[in-house]
Scaffold this motif. Structure first.
Motif, PDB file in Angstrom:
ATOM      1  N   ASN A 130       0.864  -1.179   0.000  1.00 16.97           N
ATOM      2  CA  ASN A 130       0.000   0.000   0.000  1.00 16.97           C
ATOM      3  C   ASN A 130       0.905   1.235   0.000  1.00 16.97           C
ATOM      4  OD1 ASN A 130      -1.995   1.916   0.371  1.00 16.97           O
ATOM      5  ND2 ASN A 130      -2.413   1.371   2.501  1.00 16.97           N
ATOM      6  N   ASP A 131       1.038   1.856  -1.173  1.00 17.48           N
ATOM      7  CA  ASP A 131       2.016   2.922  -1.377  1.00 17.48           C
ATOM      8  C   ASP A 131       1.334   4.283  -1.430  1.00 17.48           C
ATOM      9  OD1 ASP A 131       4.039   4.613  -2.167  1.00 17.48           O
ATOM     10  OD2 ASP A 131       4.497   3.564  -4.044  1.00 17.48           O
ATOM     11  N   ILE A 132       1.502   5.091  -0.384  1.00 16.83           N
ATOM     12  CA  ILE A 132       0.855   6.403  -0.341  1.00 16.83           C
ATOM     13  C   ILE A 132       1.354   7.331  -1.445  1.00 16.83           C
ATOM     14  CG2 ILE A 132       0.383   6.318   2.135  1.00 16.83           C
ATOM     15  CD1 ILE A 132       2.769   8.340   2.433  1.00 16.83           C
ATOM     16  N   SER A 133       2.543   7.059  -1.979  1.00 19.31           N
ATOM     17  CA  SER A 133       3.123   7.960  -2.972  1.00 19.31           C
ATOM     18  C   SER A 133       2.781   7.579  -4.403  1.00 19.31           C
ATOM     19  CB  SER A 133       4.651   7.997  -2.814  1.00 19.31           C
ATOM     20  OG  SER A 133       5.260   6.870  -3.424  1.00 19.31           O
ATOM     21  N   GLY A 134       2.112   6.454  -4.592  1.00 25.87           N
ATOM     22  CA  GLY A 134       1.788   6.019  -5.950  1.00 25.87           C
ATOM     23  C   GLY A 134       3.009   5.829  -6.826  1.00 25.87           C
ATOM     24  N   GLY A 135       4.119   5.425  -6.229  1.00 28.80           N
ATOM     25  CA  GLY A 135       5.334   5.163  -6.990  1.00 28.80           C
ATOM     26  C   GLY A 135       6.205   6.375  -7.226  1.00 28.80           C
ATOM     27  N   LEU A 154      -2.351   1.798  -5.318  1.00 29.43           N
ATOM     28  CA  LEU A 154      -1.788   2.988  -5.949  1.00 29.43           C
ATOM     29  C   LEU A 154      -2.559   4.209  -5.452  1.00 29.43           C
ATOM     30  CD1 LEU A 154      -0.014   4.263  -8.315  1.00 29.43           C
ATOM     31  CD2 LEU A 154      -2.035   3.907  -9.751  1.00 29.43           C
ATOM     32  N   MET A 155      -1.946   4.958  -4.549  1.00 24.71           N
ATOM     33  CA  MET A 155      -2.625   6.121  -3.995  1.00 24.71           C
ATOM     34  C   MET A 155      -2.154   7.400  -4.659  1.00 24.71           C
ATOM     35  SD  MET A 155      -2.972   7.510  -0.074  1.00 24.71           S
ATOM     36  CE  MET A 155      -1.838   8.873  -0.298  1.00 24.71           C
ATOM     37  N   HIS A 156      -3.051   8.361  -4.752  1.00 23.74           N
ATOM     38  CA  HIS A 156      -2.692   9.664  -5.298  1.00 23.74           C
ATOM     39  C   HIS A 156      -2.174  10.585  -4.197  1.00 23.74           C
ATOM     40  CE1 HIS A 156      -3.296  13.892  -6.437  1.00 23.74           C
ATOM     41  NE2 HIS A 156      -2.934  13.472  -7.628  1.00 23.74           N
ATOM     42  N   MET A 157      -0.998  11.128  -4.426  1.00 25.56           N
ATOM     43  CA  MET A 157      -0.439  12.137  -3.545  1.00 25.56           C
ATOM     44  C   MET A 157       0.522  12.979  -4.358  1.00 25.56           C
ATOM     45  SD  MET A 157       1.727  11.791   0.065  1.00 25.56           S
ATOM     46  CE  MET A 157       3.265  11.259  -0.681  1.00 25.56           C
ATOM     47  N   ARG A 158       0.711  14.213  -3.958  1.00 21.14           N
ATOM     48  CA  ARG A 158       1.745  15.052  -4.537  1.00 21.14           C
ATOM     49  C   ARG A 158       2.769  15.374  -3.451  1.00 21.14           C
ATOM     50  NH1 ARG A 158      -1.762  19.499  -8.071  1.00 21.14           N
ATOM     51  NH2 ARG A 158      -2.270  18.105  -9.825  1.00 21.14           N
ATOM     52  N   GLY A 159       4.044  15.386  -3.830  1.00 22.03           N
ATOM     53  CA  GLY A 159       5.079  15.719  -2.864  1.00 22.03           C
ATOM     54  C   GLY A 159       5.317  14.622  -1.859  1.00 22.03           C
ATOM     55  N   THR A 160       5.610  15.011  -0.640  1.00 28.84           N
ATOM     56  CA  THR A 160       5.887  14.093   0.461  1.00 28.84           C
ATOM     57  C   THR A 160       4.961  14.440   1.619  1.00 28.84           C
ATOM     58  OG1 THR A 160       7.492  15.522   1.579  1.00 28.84           O
ATOM     59  CG2 THR A 160       8.324  14.134  -0.224  1.00 28.84           C
ATOM     60  N   PRO A 161       4.902  13.604   2.663  1.00 26.34           N
ATOM     61  CA  PRO A 161       4.097  13.979   3.830  1.00 26.34           C
ATOM     62  C   PRO A 161       4.507  15.322   4.424  1.00 26.34           C
ATOM     63  CG  PRO A 161       4.631  11.657   3.934  1.00 26.34           C
ATOM     64  CD  PRO A 161       5.404  12.214   2.769  1.00 26.34           C
ATOM     65  N   ALA A 176      -7.899  15.743 -12.218  1.00 30.66           N
ATOM     66  CA  ALA A 176      -6.454  15.714 -11.996  1.00 30.66           C
ATOM     67  C   ALA A 176      -6.029  14.395 -11.357  1.00 30.66           C
ATOM     68  CB  ALA A 176      -6.037  16.890 -11.126  1.00 30.66           C
ATOM     69  N   VAL A 177      -6.771  13.956 -10.340  1.00 31.47           N
ATOM     70  CA  VAL A 177      -6.455  12.700  -9.669  1.00 31.47           C
ATOM     71  C   VAL A 177      -6.569  11.530 -10.649  1.00 31.47           C
ATOM     72  CG1 VAL A 177      -7.272  11.049  -7.932  1.00 31.47           C
ATOM     73  CG2 VAL A 177      -7.009  13.474  -7.343  1.00 31.47           C
ATOM     74  N   MET A 178      -7.628  11.498 -11.434  1.00 27.24           N
ATOM     75  CA  MET A 178      -7.800  10.417 -12.411  1.00 27.24           C
ATOM     76  C   MET A 178      -6.672  10.413 -13.428  1.00 27.24           C
ATOM     77  SD  MET A 178     -11.914  10.384 -13.106  1.00 27.24           S
ATOM     78  CE  MET A 178     -11.743   9.131 -14.379  1.00 27.24           C
ATOM     79  N   ASP A 179      -6.299  11.581 -13.917  1.00 28.29           N
ATOM     80  CA  ASP A 179      -5.239  11.672 -14.918  1.00 28.29           C
ATOM     81  C   ASP A 179      -3.906  11.200 -14.351  1.00 28.29           C
ATOM     82  OD1 ASP A 179      -4.106  12.657 -17.509  1.00 28.29           O
ATOM     83  OD2 ASP A 179      -3.069  14.047 -16.174  1.00 28.29           O
ATOM     84  N   GLU A 180      -3.580  11.648 -13.146  1.00 25.22           N
ATOM     85  CA  GLU A 180      -2.301  11.270 -12.550  1.00 25.22           C
ATOM     86  C   GLU A 180      -2.263   9.794 -12.175  1.00 25.22           C
ATOM     87  OE1 GLU A 180      -1.257  14.255  -9.543  1.00 25.22           O
ATOM     88  OE2 GLU A 180      -2.004  15.817 -10.892  1.00 25.22           O
ATOM     89  N   LEU A 181      -3.384   9.253 -11.726  1.00 22.95           N
ATOM     90  CA  LEU A 181      -3.445   7.819 -11.428  1.00 22.95           C
ATOM     91  C   LEU A 181      -3.334   6.995 -12.712  1.00 22.95           C
ATOM     92  CD1 LEU A 181      -6.239   7.566  -8.693  1.00 22.95           C
ATOM     93  CD2 LEU A 181      -3.788   7.203  -8.377  1.00 22.95           C
ATOM     94  N   PRO A 200      -7.828   7.363  -4.085  1.00 24.10           N
ATOM     95  CA  PRO A 200      -7.739   8.769  -4.479  1.00 24.10           C
ATOM     96  C   PRO A 200      -6.960   9.644  -3.505  1.00 24.10           C
ATOM     97  CG  PRO A 200      -9.921   8.280  -3.644  1.00 24.10           C
ATOM     98  CD  PRO A 200      -9.211   6.960  -3.773  1.00 24.10           C
ATOM     99  N   GLY A 201      -6.629   9.118  -2.335  1.00 21.52           N
ATOM    100  CA  GLY A 201      -5.763   9.845  -1.411  1.00 21.52           C
ATOM    101  C   GLY A 201      -6.446  10.975  -0.667  1.00 21.52           C
ATOM    102  N   PHE A 202      -7.550  10.657  -0.006  1.00 23.28           N
ATOM    103  CA  PHE A 202      -8.229  11.675   0.801  1.00 23.28           C
ATOM    104  C   PHE A 202      -7.264  12.244   1.840  1.00 23.28           C
ATOM    105  CE2 PHE A 202     -11.756   8.941  -0.605  1.00 23.28           C
ATOM    106  CZ  PHE A 202     -12.600   9.897  -1.153  1.00 23.28           C
ATOM    107  N   GLY A 203      -7.127  13.566   1.848  1.00 18.54           N
ATOM    108  CA  GLY A 203      -6.279  14.220   2.832  1.00 18.54           C
ATOM    109  C   GLY A 203      -4.825  14.371   2.432  1.00 18.54           C
ATOM    110  N   PHE A 204      -4.433  13.815   1.308  1.00 19.05           N
ATOM    111  CA  PHE A 204      -3.050  13.884   0.855  1.00 19.05           C
ATOM    112  C   PHE A 204      -2.950  14.874  -0.301  1.00 19.05           C
ATOM    113  CE2 PHE A 204      -3.262   9.974   3.148  1.00 19.05           C
ATOM    114  CZ  PHE A 204      -1.996   9.761   3.678  1.00 19.05           C
ATOM    115  N   ALA A 205      -2.359  16.025  -0.041  1.00 17.23           N
ATOM    116  CA  ALA A 205      -2.306  17.112  -1.026  1.00 17.23           C
ATOM    117  C   ALA A 205      -3.711  17.491  -1.471  1.00 17.23           C
ATOM    118  CB  ALA A 205      -1.436  16.738  -2.226  1.00 17.23           C
ATOM    119  N   LYS A 206      -4.653  17.478  -0.515  1.00 14.00           N
ATOM    120  CA  LYS A 206      -6.045  17.862  -0.774  1.00 14.00           C
ATOM    121  C   LYS A 206      -6.525  18.739   0.386  1.00 14.00           C
ATOM    122  CE  LYS A 206      -6.163  14.172  -3.715  1.00 14.00           C
ATOM    123  NZ  LYS A 206      -5.007  13.391  -3.231  1.00 14.00           N
ATOM    124  N   THR A 207      -7.302  19.757   0.062  1.00 18.58           N
ATOM    125  CA  THR A 207      -7.984  20.523   1.098  1.00 18.58           C
ATOM    126  C   THR A 207      -9.247  19.777   1.505  1.00 18.58           C
ATOM    127  OG1 THR A 207      -9.343  21.754  -0.468  1.00 18.58           O
ATOM    128  CG2 THR A 207      -7.162  22.671   0.056  1.00 18.58           C
TER     129      THR A 207
END
Length: 288
Positions: A130-135, A154-161, A176-181, A200-207
């Motif tokens: 389970n990879d929070i960074s999506g590779g 495969l989780m969506h996130m931008r940057g690091t924690p 954006a999330v769909m495209d990046e995934l 989709p990474g709720f809370g990760f690089a998301k307001t």
């Protein structure tokens, strides 16, 4: 020329995962219980300090209906401190080996973005990565997962924690999330990875606004024809939005998980397994 039925089968969402020879069906939504062997996970109730604590929590979660146990040794909360690879492994490997010995029927997922950790924990008995960074935080992750032939979240996130909060900038967060995934899915397919679960990474690089938009339109991710994992448990979109303490966020979590089920979630990653399993049973009854 293929028949309509054959075409429907060709484009049907994958509904099974091969977890070290155990075939897990996603025809019914499954519960992934969170086990954190970290001192600083965002929810204090999920922190486990000893192997005895880990085994007791694992036993309770399995009894309450968890199909997957997701164990993490690196806190991914916003602004979390960095943890070395060696320390992450020191936290994870003994806990995984203990669970495998005590509960051989359990399916263990490892929450890590490091390929070295992924390989060592799979060798220790885990079955899912389970990879929070999506590779995006370890260029060796995709090749490692492909070689190991294990299911990959495969989780969506931008940057690091540490930096993700500053990168929550989208014209349309869902697109954006769909495209990046999708770009990452294409790379995984090219390498031969067979079992991919989208998060989709709720809370990760998301307001908080982005999180609610993602949940409201979660069903759009079904276009990618892959299973969907929703990680909404006790997150800030619940307790901050309601102005309550995190310890009071169970009811809100159940409400959001119910919406996620209605929008097509196949796996719910949660701290509160018993209540989530009950939610799924009630949801199933309404969809008969």
């Amino acid at each position: 020329m293929p028949t309509l039925e054959a075409k429907d089968t060709l484009f049907r969402k994958k509904s099974t995962l091969n977890c070290h020879g155990k075939i897990l069906s996603l025809d019914t939504p499954q519960v992934m219980g969170i086990l954190n062997v970290t001192p600083d996970s965002f929810f204090a109730g999920s922190r486990l300090a000893t192997i005895t604590d880990v085994l007791k929590k694992a036993e309770n979660m399995l009894a309450d209906g968890a199909t997957i146990l997701d164990i993490g040794g690196y806190s991914s909360r916003p602004g979390a401190a960095n943890v070395s690879t060696e320390e992450e492994l020191d936290r994870l490997v003994p806990a995984i080996k203990a669970i495998v010995k005590e509960f051989p029927e359990a399916i263990i997922s490892v929450d890590t973005f490091r390929a070295q950790v992924a390989e060592a924990t799979i060798d220790s008995g885990a079955a899912i990565i389970n990879d929070i960074s999506g590779g995006n935080l370890d260029e060796a992750m995709f090749a490692t997962v492909a070689r190991l032939q294990v299911p990959y979240v495969l989780m969506h996130m931008r940057g690091t924690p540490q930096t993700m909060a500053s990168l929550a900038d989208y014209d349309d967060v869902v697109l954006a999330v769909m495209d990046e995934l999708q770009k990452q899915v294409a790379k995984l397919h090219q390498l031969g990875v067979k079992d991919i679960i989208l998060d989709p990474g709720f809370g990760f690089a998301k307001t908080i606004h982005h999180n609610f938009e993602l949940l409201n339109r979660l069903d759009e991710l079904k276009m990618l024809q892959l299973p969907i994992l929703a990680g909404l448990s006790r997150k800030s979109m619940t307790y901050k939005f309601l102005g309550i303490d995190q310890s009071e966020a169970l009811a809100g979590t159940i409400a959001l998980n119910t919406i996620a089920l209605m929008k097509g979630a196949d796996v719910l990653r949660v701290h509160d397994v018993k209540e989530t399993k009950q939610t799924i049973e009630l949801y199933k009854k309404t969809t008969l």
